[in-house]
Design a protein around this motif. Structure first.
Motif, mmCIF file in Angstrom:
data_model
loop_
_atom_site.group_PDB
_atom_site.id
_atom_site.type_symbol
_atom_site.label_atom_id
_atom_site.label_comp_id
_atom_site.label_asym_id
_atom_site.label_seq_id
_atom_site.Cartn_x
_atom_site.Cartn_y
_atom_site.Cartn_z
ATOM 1 N N CYS A 134 0.831 -1.214 0.000
ATOM 2 C CA CYS A 134 0.000 0.000 0.000
ATOM 3 C C CYS A 134 0.863 1.261 0.000
ATOM 4 N N PHE A 135 2.002 1.205 0.684
ATOM 5 C CA PHE A 135 2.911 2.356 0.692
ATOM 6 C C PHE A 135 3.455 2.623 -0.713
ATOM 7 N N PHE A 136 3.890 1.569 -1.403
ATOM 8 C CA PHE A 136 4.413 1.756 -2.756
ATOM 9 C C PHE A 136 3.309 2.168 -3.736
ATOM 10 N N HIS A 137 2.091 1.673 -3.533
ATOM 11 C CA HIS A 137 0.986 2.109 -4.380
ATOM 12 C C HIS A 137 0.705 3.595 -4.166
ATOM 13 N N SER A 138 0.819 4.048 -2.926
ATOM 14 C CA SER A 138 0.642 5.472 -2.648
ATOM 15 C C SER A 138 1.711 6.299 -3.360
ATOM 16 N N LEU A 139 2.928 5.774 -3.393
ATOM 17 C CA LEU A 139 4.000 6.465 -4.116
ATOM 18 C C LEU A 139 3.709 6.525 -5.617
ATOM 19 N N GLN A 140 3.149 5.438 -6.180
ATOM 20 C CA GLN A 140 2.866 5.463 -7.611
ATOM 21 C C GLN A 140 1.714 6.418 -7.917
ATOM 22 N N PHE A 141 0.707 6.495 -7.033
ATOM 23 C CA PHE A 141 -0.382 7.449 -7.241
ATOM 24 C C PHE A 141 0.159 8.877 -7.204
ATOM 25 N N THR A 142 1.075 9.118 -6.258
ATOM 26 C CA THR A 142 1.660 10.457 -6.114
ATOM 27 C C THR A 142 2.506 10.806 -7.342
ATOM 28 N N ALA A 143 3.304 9.841 -7.822
ATOM 29 C CA ALA A 143 4.123 10.080 -9.017
ATOM 30 C C ALA A 143 3.247 10.361 -10.225
ATOM 31 N N TYR A 144 2.155 9.631 -10.355
ATOM 32 C CA TYR A 144 1.213 9.815 -11.465
ATOM 33 C C TYR A 144 0.604 11.217 -11.423
ATOM 34 N N LYS A 145 0.162 11.629 -10.243
ATOM 35 C CA LYS A 145 -0.470 12.945 -10.096
ATOM 36 C C LYS A 145 0.544 14.067 -10.280
ATOM 37 N N TYR A 146 1.748 13.874 -9.742
ATOM 38 C CA TYR A 146 2.791 14.901 -9.824
ATOM 39 C C TYR A 146 3.240 15.132 -11.259
ATOM 40 N N ALA A 147 3.251 14.071 -12.056
ATOM 41 C CA ALA A 147 3.684 14.184 -13.454
ATOM 42 C C ALA A 147 2.658 14.870 -14.334
ATOM 43 N N LEU B 34 5.650 -1.509 -9.746
ATOM 44 C CA LEU B 34 6.218 -2.855 -9.721
ATOM 45 C C LEU B 34 6.432 -3.335 -8.280
ATOM 46 N N SER B 35 7.004 -2.490 -7.448
ATOM 47 C CA SER B 35 7.253 -2.859 -6.053
ATOM 48 C C SER B 35 5.944 -3.159 -5.325
ATOM 49 N N GLY B 36 4.949 -2.293 -5.546
ATOM 50 C CA GLY B 36 3.664 -2.480 -4.892
ATOM 51 C C GLY B 36 2.971 -3.755 -5.316
ATOM 52 N N HIS B 37 2.984 -4.041 -6.611
ATOM 53 C CA HIS B 37 2.286 -5.229 -7.107
ATOM 54 C C HIS B 37 3.001 -6.526 -6.715
ATOM 55 N N LEU B 38 4.318 -6.519 -6.698
ATOM 56 C CA LEU B 38 5.040 -7.722 -6.276
ATOM 57 C C LEU B 38 4.668 -8.107 -4.840
ATOM 58 N N LEU B 39 4.642 -7.117 -3.966
ATOM 59 C CA LEU B 39 4.298 -7.376 -2.567
ATOM 60 C C LEU B 39 2.825 -7.743 -2.407
ATOM 61 N N GLN B 40 1.966 -7.002 -3.110
ATOM 62 C CA GLN B 40 0.534 -7.252 -2.993
ATOM 63 C C GLN B 40 0.145 -8.633 -3.511
ATOM 64 N N PHE C 9 -6.841 -0.086 3.912
ATOM 65 C CA PHE C 9 -7.147 1.251 4.409
ATOM 66 C C PHE C 9 -5.874 2.044 4.689
ATOM 67 N N SER C 10 -4.738 1.340 4.867
ATOM 68 C CA SER C 10 -3.481 2.042 5.146
ATOM 69 C C SER C 10 -3.102 2.975 3.994
ATOM 70 N N SER C 11 -3.539 2.643 2.763
ATOM 71 C CA SER C 11 -3.282 3.532 1.622
ATOM 72 C C SER C 11 -3.872 4.907 1.872
ATOM 73 N N MET C 12 -5.026 4.910 2.521
ATOM 74 C CA MET C 12 -5.697 6.163 2.828
ATOM 75 C C MET C 12 -4.817 7.037 3.721
ATOM 76 N N ILE C 13 -4.218 6.430 4.727
ATOM 77 C CA ILE C 13 -3.368 7.175 5.661
ATOM 78 C C ILE C 13 -2.112 7.682 4.958
ATOM 79 N N TYR C 14 -1.446 6.788 4.203
ATOM 80 C CA TYR C 14 -0.256 7.203 3.457
ATOM 81 C C TYR C 14 -0.587 8.380 2.530
ATOM 82 N N GLN C 15 -1.719 8.256 1.836
ATOM 83 C CA GLN C 15 -2.040 9.233 0.804
ATOM 84 C C GLN C 15 -2.415 10.591 1.372
ATOM 85 N N ILE C 16 -3.063 10.599 2.526
ATOM 86 C CA ILE C 16 -3.406 11.872 3.167
ATOM 87 C C ILE C 16 -2.134 12.651 3.492
#
Length: 301
Positions: A30-43, A234-240, A257-264
């Motif tokens: 979930c932490f790595f997925h939050s990073l990918q969402f952030t990278a997607y939005k930032y780009a 890739l990191s997020g999906h391998l772990l998930q 739900f931890s994604s929610m906390i990371y993303q906030i």
């Protein structure tokens, strides 16, 4: 040598307590997925199909050179791998469309309802009755979603926002159906193989969808952003996928739900945005509905 020792250590931990290992994998994923969402939005990608296609293609290249000696056609598992990952890929297209028009924290909160949908799907597949309490918990989560959407009729872009939130909700339902089938794959299939099939399915889905878009984009550092996006994904999906193949998804889906906390936190520190009061209330209702159901499930067991 270090990498092999690390993998051996992980396997030892799995053997000692497979449930705790799967939870750890899910929280890290979930932490790595939050990073990918952030990278997607930032780009500021605007063509969803192109961004997801490029991410999938680059990830496949990385996976191939790292795992080309592995068996990419596990006996009697190929059809389950492709079908489950096809659903996950279709859901991803809805998710990243929604992220274009709402904050990543709002998307993460709505997407956390995957926990509820996966449990309902599991009951339907197993032909078990859906209890009154489960329906109430689902309604609580839906009320939370409505609070997050918080439609204001006076805003010109209100319909676009509503459609974006509904798009993320559709993603959570479709992906819940795909995730619920992953346990059938079994822990003998490496997560790199499952991830490989996910990106094959993504390329297929994006290729079909892009026929109706027929527009391309490019800007400075485009492929650098794609690389960061791909590595976090890739990191997020391998772990998930590892977590979801060693235990059934309904046992760990609540930890999404931890994604929610990371993303906030990421929304606040990177984009300077924070959920509205309605967003926090909605997120609180969703978490309450999910954990209420978890407690009831534990009492039944």
């Amino acid at each position: 040598m270090v990498w092999n020792n690390f993998l051996d250590r992980l396997q030892t931990l799995e053997q000692q307590n497979i449930q705790h290992a799967s939870i750890g994998y899910m929280l890290a994923a979930c932490f790595f997925h939050s990073l990918q969402f952030t990278a997607y939005k930032y780009a500021h990608f605007t063509i969803v199909t192109q961004a997801l296609f490029c991410r999938a293609f680059l990830t496949l290249v990385i996976l191939f050179f790292g795992q080309y000696k592995q068996d990419f056609y596990p006996k009697d598992k190929v059809h389950i791998l492709f079908f489950s990952q096809l659903l996950v890929a279709i859901g991803a297209s809805f998710l990243f469309y929604g992220i274009l028009y709402i904050t990543t924290s709002e998307a993460a909160v709505i997407n956390s309802t995957t926990a509820i949908w996966s449990q309902i799907i599991s009951l339907i597949v197993n032909k078990e009755p859906i209890t009154k309490s489960r329906m109430i918990n689902t309604v609580i989560c839906i009320i939370g979603i409505v609070l997050i959407v918080n439609p204001k009729i006076s805003q010109d872009n209100d319909m676009q926002r509503i459609m974006a939130c509904l798009s993320v909700l559709v993603c959570s339902i479709i992906q819940a159906a795909g995730f619920s089938r992953l346990k059938q794959i079994g822990k003998d299939v490496r997560p790199t193989i499952t991830t490989f099939y996910f990106h094959i399915a993504t390329i297929f889905v994006m290729s079909v969808q892009h026929q109706y878009v027929a527009v391309f984009e490019y800007f400075d550092y485009y492929f650098l952003y794609i690389l960061a996006y791909a590595l976090f994904s890739l990191s997020g999906h391998l772990l998930q996928f590892r977590a979801q193949t060693i235990v059934s998804y309904e046992k760990i889906c609540n930890y999404q739900f931890s994604s929610m906390i990371y993303q906030i936190f990421m929304d606040y520190f990177i984009f300077g945005k924070i959920l509205s009061i309605q967003g926090f209330l909605g997120g609180g209702l969703i978490v309450f509905g999910i954990f209420k159901q978890v407690q009831e499930d534990r009492k039944i067991k």
